[in-house]
Design a protein around this motif. Structure first.
Motif, PDB file in Angstrom:
ATOM      1  N   ASP A   1       0.057   0.614  16.612  1.00 41.03           N
ATOM      2  CA  ASP A   1       1.006   0.761  17.711  1.00 41.03           C
ATOM      3  C   ASP A   1       1.916  -0.445  17.817  1.00 41.03           C
ATOM      4  N   GLN A   2       1.407  -1.597  17.414  1.00 43.00           N
ATOM      5  CA  GLN A   2       2.149  -2.845  17.583  1.00 43.00           C
ATOM      6  C   GLN A   2       1.840  -3.775  16.429  1.00 43.00           C
ATOM      7  N   ILE A   3       2.890  -4.401  15.873  1.00 42.01           N
ATOM      8  CA  ILE A   3       2.725  -5.372  14.803  1.00 42.01           C
ATOM      9  C   ILE A   3       3.442  -6.647  15.203  1.00 42.01           C
TER      10      ILE A   3
ATOM     11  N   PHE B   1       2.708   0.620   8.873  1.00 46.33           N
ATOM     12  CA  PHE B   1       3.208   0.660  10.251  1.00 46.33           C
ATOM     13  C   PHE B   1       2.663   1.861  11.021  1.00 46.33           C
ATOM     14  N   THR B   2       2.416   2.980  10.341  1.00 42.16           N
ATOM     15  CA  THR B   2       1.922   4.176  11.031  1.00 42.16           C
ATOM     16  C   THR B   2       0.502   4.003  11.532  1.00 42.16           C
TER      17      THR B   2
ATOM     18  N   LEU C   1       0.842  -1.185   0.000  1.00 39.74           N
ATOM     19  CA  LEU C   1       0.000   0.000   0.000  1.00 39.74           C
ATOM     20  C   LEU C   1       0.885   1.246   0.000  1.00 39.74           C
ATOM     21  N   PRO C   2       0.685   2.166  -0.946  1.00 35.99           N
ATOM     22  CA  PRO C   2       1.543   3.353  -1.000  1.00 35.99           C
ATOM     23  C   PRO C   2       1.355   4.258   0.219  1.00 35.99           C
ATOM     24  N   ALA C   3       2.388   4.993   0.550  1.00 35.79           N
ATOM     25  CA  ALA C   3       2.303   5.985   1.619  1.00 35.79           C
ATOM     26  C   ALA C   3       1.298   7.056   1.221  1.00 35.79           C
TER      27      ALA C   3
END
Length: 493
Positions: free
Chosen positions: A141-143, A137-138, A106-108
């Motif tokens: 909070d946790q991945i 990731f943004t 997915l693009p920023a």
């Protein structure tokens, strides 16, 4: 290999909404709901006993279906792993996300509803299969990469170890039931003789064994769905919890995964909240593109203007309501080259193919997997039944029209048939117009320099380091920056 670059990820999805957990020393300051979103990998609703006769043992999904809202006409925007996930997290059609082809991150800069939740104070978690790329990731909070053969092993831990002073959203992504098959001792082993073989597959020993192994993975996923529900009850928040279950594409078998028939894009969708949602089924159309606005509305947040779906909240209150008259899906590059578009109104399905000269194949259609191998063997022997020949068609029809109620497997294309009626002609014209409008408003376009197709008869061929995606669908019209949703309600029946 089950990773971000794995071919698809099917998915079951569980969405949980509740007030955040009150510990003995803390009181909730607000009644904002929590969300847990569980998405399965490569699972068709016809293989679940709550949707159709099936030998699969799935007692926990059966319970959610018996006590919650079951959507009988829920559809994916594409039957392809990473594009489906990108579509769900943005609430946008695949060609509008900038990631419409398999393996594209997915693009920023794209809207992501978990990011909006996080900005509003939610604790957000992704556990299990990612397949969305690093720019998500943004939003979390946790991945966590997950644990165990289906990557469900830390779902309960995530619920137990979350901050107690925040509402939460959890995206729980299974890799069940994605190939290659993996077994676990705790889950049922199925007799191939019990398998339900759809008419477009060969009813032979290899296909039956393949389906039996697939059923095993569905039961493993069901076991972890049960663990999640049990944990919600243990924490005392089940009555304040919405559970939504869905998947990312159809079963990983020939003429299923990647395809625009019900075997590819029809998806399980169950929403459960004891004491709030009255048990029942709805025949209203729904799309996974509608999950983002539904979650945002249930969280009390505004629906971002970039979201192209509509909220399903009215259907949670009233199964007789209607939120959309048409649902759209697309089939783009998924190792094999493709550009197909479809629109359906509940009874009728219309498909348009920009590349009719090409076979419609995916990896699972080739002879390297048991069901595909048996299909190719029968084809080579000249004993293939007409309903089993779809993956071998070349050329294919440029247009297809099906009466889904009369032809649930979409085996008989009504266009050009002698029994065509004035009603069919009117339906054809109406759905053509709806699809034309959707293409124009959402900025869809057939690439002039498309991503080349790989030889999908042999897994992985044509996918070396030199491989690059080329022009994407809609790229020439800047579709990734357009927000118009196309038609949702039609002015004429």
């Amino acid at each position: 290999m089950r990773s971000f670059l794995s071919e698809t990820t099917c998915l079951f999805v569980v969405l949980v909404v509740s007030p955040w957990f009150n510990s003995a020393n803390a009181q909730a300051e607000t009644a904002r709901p929590n969300f847990v979103f569980i998405i399965a990998d490569d699972v068709s609703p016809d293989d679940l006993p709550c949707y159709a006769p099936s030998p699969v043992k799935a007692p926990h999904l059966d319970r959610l279906a018996a006590e919650g809202r079951v959507f009988d006409r829920a559809y994916l925007t594409t039957s392809s792993c990473s594009p489906t996930r990108c579509s769900i997290i943005t609430g946008r059609y695949p060609h509008n996300t900038g990631a419409p082809e398999l393996h594209l991150p997915l693009p920023a800069g794209q809207f992501m509803f978990p990011q909006a939740l996080r900005a509003a104070g939610y604790f957000t978690v992704l556990s299990g299969k990612n397949h969305l790329g690093p720019n998500i990731f943004t939003a979390f909070d946790q991945i966590s990469p997950g644990r165990g053969p289906g990557k469900e092993g830390d779902w309960v831990r995530q619920l137990r170890e979350r901050p107690q002073d925040k509402p939460f959203f959890m995206w729980l992504a299974s890799t069940d039931a994605h190939r290659p098959w993996q077994t676990s001792e705790q889950d049922p082993v199925y007799d191939p003789a019990s398998a339900v073989v759809p008419p477009f597959l060969v009813d032979g020993p290899q296909t039956r064994e393949d389906l039996a192994a697939y059923y095993h993975e569905i039961s493993r996923l069901d076991r972890f769905v049960g663990k999640v529900v049990d944990e919600l009850q243990r924490q005392g928040i089940a009555e304040n919890t919405y559970v939504i279950f869905t998947a990312d594409n159809g079963r990983p078998f020939p003429r299923c995964k990647t395809r625009l028939y019900d075997s590819g894009v029809k998806t399980p969708l169950i929403v459960w909240r004891p004491g709030t949602i009255k048990p029942g089924r709805t025949g209203a159309l729904a799309s996974v593109i509608d999950l983002a606005p539904t979650i945002l509305q249930l969280a009390g947040l505004p629906i971002d203007p970039r979201v192209q779906g509509v909220s399903l909240e009215p259907l949670l209150a009233n199964p007789q309501a209607t939120v959309r008259d048409v649902a759209f899906s697309e089939h783009n590059w998924h190792v094999g080259q493709a550009h197909e578009r479809s629109v359906r109104d509940g009874r009728w399905l219309y498909i348009r193919n920009a590349y009719p000269a090409l076979q419609s194949l995916c990896v699972e259609s080739g002879p390297q997997e048991p069901a595909g191998r048996e299909l190719w063997m029968v084809y080579a022997a000249g004993t293939l039944k007409p309903e089993q020949g779809d993956v071998f068609l070349q050329p294919r029809p440029a247009e297809e029209l099906y009466d889904v109620e009369a032809d649930p497997h979409q085996l008989r294309n009504l266009l050009g048939k002698s029994e065509a009626t004035e009603e069919m002609a009117a339906v054809h014209a109406r759905l053509q117009q709806a699809l034309d409008q959707w293409v124009a408003e959402t900025g869809d376009a057939v690439p002039t320099n498309p991503t080349p197709g790989a030889n999908v008869v042999g897994r992985g061929q044509g996918m070396g380091r030199e491989f690059r995606h080329r022009e994407l669908p809609g790229e020439s019209r800047n579709a990734s920056s357009l927000n118009a949703p196309g038609p949702i309600r039609l002015s004429t029946p």
